[in-house]
Design a protein around this motif. Sequence first.
Motif, PDB file in Angstrom:
ATOM      1  N   VAL A  33       3.018  -2.584   0.588  1.00  0.00           N
ATOM      2  CA  VAL A  33       1.876  -1.808   1.045  1.00  0.00           C
ATOM      3  C   VAL A  33       1.161  -1.268  -0.186  1.00  0.00           C
ATOM      4  O   VAL A  33       1.786  -0.687  -1.069  1.00  0.00           O
ATOM      5  N   VAL A  34      -0.136  -1.481  -0.234  1.00  0.00           N
ATOM      6  CA  VAL A  34      -0.960  -0.954  -1.314  1.00  0.00           C
ATOM      7  C   VAL A  34      -2.041  -0.078  -0.685  1.00  0.00           C
ATOM      8  O   VAL A  34      -2.708  -0.498   0.260  1.00  0.00           O
ATOM      9  N   ALA A  35      -2.171   1.140  -1.209  1.00  0.00           N
ATOM     10  CA  ALA A  35      -3.198   2.052  -0.734  1.00  0.00           C
ATOM     11  C   ALA A  35      -4.014   2.516  -1.929  1.00  0.00           C
ATOM     12  O   ALA A  35      -3.473   3.083  -2.869  1.00  0.00           O
ATOM     13  N   GLU A  36      -5.302   2.232  -1.885  1.00  0.00           N
ATOM     14  CA  GLU A  36      -6.217   2.624  -2.949  1.00  0.00           C
ATOM     15  C   GLU A  36      -7.472   3.196  -2.318  1.00  0.00           C
ATOM     16  O   GLU A  36      -8.176   2.479  -1.594  1.00  0.00           O
ATOM     17  N   GLY A  37      -7.719   4.483  -2.582  1.00  0.00           N
ATOM     18  CA  GLY A  37      -8.884   5.126  -1.975  1.00  0.00           C
ATOM     19  C   GLY A  37      -8.791   5.063  -0.469  1.00  0.00           C
ATOM     20  O   GLY A  37      -7.805   5.470   0.129  1.00  0.00           O
ATOM     21  N   GLN A  38      -9.801   4.502   0.158  1.00  0.00           N
ATOM     22  CA  GLN A  38      -9.825   4.392   1.615  1.00  0.00           C
ATOM     23  C   GLN A  38      -9.235   3.076   2.110  1.00  0.00           C
ATOM     24  O   GLN A  38      -9.175   2.824   3.307  1.00  0.00           O
ATOM     25  N   ASN A  39      -8.807   2.213   1.191  1.00  0.00           N
ATOM     26  CA  ASN A  39      -8.332   0.885   1.555  1.00  0.00           C
ATOM     27  C   ASN A  39      -6.814   0.793   1.558  1.00  0.00           C
ATOM     28  O   ASN A  39      -6.158   1.232   0.622  1.00  0.00           O
ATOM     29  N   SER A  87      -3.631  -2.099   2.382  1.00  0.00           N
ATOM     30  CA  SER A  87      -3.317  -3.496   2.681  1.00  0.00           C
ATOM     31  C   SER A  87      -1.806  -3.685   2.720  1.00  0.00           C
ATOM     32  O   SER A  87      -1.054  -2.944   2.093  1.00  0.00           O
ATOM     33  N   VAL A  88      -1.374  -4.661   3.477  1.00  0.00           N
ATOM     34  CA  VAL A  88       0.031  -5.038   3.576  1.00  0.00           C
ATOM     35  C   VAL A  88       0.119  -6.516   3.214  1.00  0.00           C
ATOM     36  O   VAL A  88      -0.522  -7.353   3.850  1.00  0.00           O
ATOM     37  N   ASN A  89       0.873  -6.814   2.169  1.00  0.00           N
ATOM     38  CA  ASN A  89       0.993  -8.200   1.686  1.00  0.00           C
ATOM     39  C   ASN A  89      -0.374  -8.853   1.475  1.00  0.00           C
ATOM     40  O   ASN A  89      -0.583 -10.012   1.802  1.00  0.00           O
ATOM     41  N   GLY A  90      -1.314  -8.073   0.939  1.00  0.00           N
ATOM     42  CA  GLY A  90      -2.638  -8.594   0.634  1.00  0.00           C
ATOM     43  C   GLY A  90      -3.625  -8.608   1.785  1.00  0.00           C
ATOM     44  O   GLY A  90      -4.808  -8.870   1.580  1.00  0.00           O
ATOM     45  N   ALA A  91      -3.185  -8.338   3.005  1.00  0.00           N
ATOM     46  CA  ALA A  91      -4.078  -8.321   4.168  1.00  0.00           C
ATOM     47  C   ALA A  91      -4.527  -6.887   4.462  1.00  0.00           C
ATOM     48  O   ALA A  91      -3.698  -5.988   4.590  1.00  0.00           O
ATOM     49  N   ALA A  92      -5.829  -6.694   4.564  1.00  0.00           N
ATOM     50  CA  ALA A  92      -6.384  -5.365   4.813  1.00  0.00           C
ATOM     51  C   ALA A  92      -5.949  -4.832   6.177  1.00  0.00           C
ATOM     52  O   ALA A  92      -5.889  -5.570   7.157  1.00  0.00           O
ATOM     53  N   VAL A  93      -5.646  -3.530   6.208  1.00  0.00           N
ATOM     54  CA  VAL A  93      -5.357  -2.836   7.463  1.00  0.00           C
ATOM     55  C   VAL A  93      -6.561  -1.941   7.736  1.00  0.00           C
ATOM     56  O   VAL A  93      -6.813  -1.006   6.982  1.00  0.00           O
ATOM     57  N   GLU A 124      -9.006   0.900   8.670  1.00  0.00           N
ATOM     58  CA  GLU A 124      -8.783   2.338   8.792  1.00  0.00           C
ATOM     59  C   GLU A 124      -8.765   2.752  10.259  1.00  0.00           C
ATOM     60  O   GLU A 124      -9.606   2.337  11.047  1.00  0.00           O
ATOM     61  N   GLY A 125      -7.772   3.548  10.610  1.00  0.00           N
ATOM     62  CA  GLY A 125      -7.651   4.060  11.966  1.00  0.00           C
ATOM     63  C   GLY A 125      -6.911   3.154  12.929  1.00  0.00           C
ATOM     64  O   GLY A 125      -6.528   3.579  14.011  1.00  0.00           O
ATOM     65  N   ARG A 126      -6.713   1.888  12.568  1.00  0.00           N
ATOM     66  CA  ARG A 126      -6.006   0.963  13.458  1.00  0.00           C
ATOM     67  C   ARG A 126      -4.543   0.908  13.064  1.00  0.00           C
ATOM     68  O   ARG A 126      -4.204   0.607  11.928  1.00  0.00           O
ATOM     69  N   PRO A 127      -3.645   1.188  13.988  1.00  0.00           N
ATOM     70  CA  PRO A 127      -2.220   1.115  13.660  1.00  0.00           C
ATOM     71  C   PRO A 127      -1.800  -0.320  13.371  1.00  0.00           C
ATOM     72  O   PRO A 127      -2.380  -1.277  13.899  1.00  0.00           O
ATOM     73  N   TYR A 128      -0.820  -0.453  12.521  1.00  0.00           N
ATOM     74  CA  TYR A 128      -0.293  -1.761  12.130  1.00  0.00           C
ATOM     75  C   TYR A 128       1.213  -1.733  12.330  1.00  0.00           C
ATOM     76  O   TYR A 128       1.878  -0.787  11.910  1.00  0.00           O
ATOM     77  N   LEU A 129       1.772  -2.735  12.952  1.00  0.00           N
ATOM     78  CA  LEU A 129       3.218  -2.846  13.116  1.00  0.00           C
ATOM     79  C   LEU A 129       3.597  -4.311  12.999  1.00  0.00           C
ATOM     80  O   LEU A 129       3.066  -5.158  13.725  1.00  0.00           O
ATOM     81  N   HIS A 130       4.507  -4.587  12.064  1.00  0.00           N
ATOM     82  CA  HIS A 130       4.950  -5.959  11.861  1.00  0.00           C
ATOM     83  C   HIS A 130       6.292  -5.951  11.144  1.00  0.00           C
ATOM     84  O   HIS A 130       6.431  -5.353  10.074  1.00  0.00           O
ATOM     85  N   LYS A 131       7.281  -6.594  11.738  1.00  0.00           N
ATOM     86  CA  LYS A 131       8.606  -6.769  11.138  1.00  0.00           C
ATOM     87  C   LYS A 131       9.194  -5.468  10.585  1.00  0.00           C
ATOM     88  O   LYS A 131       9.658  -5.410   9.454  1.00  0.00           O
ATOM     89  N   GLY A 132       9.155  -4.417  11.376  1.00  0.00           N
ATOM     90  CA  GLY A 132       9.790  -3.160  10.999  1.00  0.00           C
ATOM     91  C   GLY A 132       8.991  -2.275  10.072  1.00  0.00           C
ATOM     92  O   GLY A 132       9.492  -1.279   9.576  1.00  0.00           O
ATOM     93  N   LEU A 133       7.740  -2.611   9.831  1.00  0.00           N
ATOM     94  CA  LEU A 133       6.872  -1.804   8.983  1.00  0.00           C
ATOM     95  C   LEU A 133       5.680  -1.350   9.807  1.00  0.00           C
ATOM     96  O   LEU A 133       5.017  -2.164  10.450  1.00  0.00           O
TER      97      LEU A 133
END
Length: 101
Positions: free
Chosen positions: A1-7, A9-15, A17-26
């Motif tokens: 997971v990389v968080a920079e400013g308002q951005n 991403s998980v494994n290079g894919a943008a998440v 803002e405001g949308r929950p993300y759940l994948h393989k225990g993360l």
Amino acid sequence: VVAEGQNVSVNGAAVPEGRPYLHKGLGVTWPGDWVAVASSLGVRVAWDRHLAVTVTAEPELRGGTWGLCGTYTDDPADDFVRPDGDVAAFAAAFGNAWKVP
């Protein structure tokens, strides 16, 4: 997971803002102005997207952690254990010992 400013991403894919993300225990959630990342390992990291970071660990991990978050033993004598197993005398020496290239 990389968080920079308002951005975020998980494994290079943008998440988005405001949308929950759940994948393989993360999981990534957006509580208020914060970004929170929780893993199935029992660790949660929350960031205010500026300077503040909090790390929490489940009680089952007590005594089983090390690194920048400490040993989770409630014993101040082992709070600054460096990667080589020695205890640093100062916080700066402790932090610097955990730097990676």
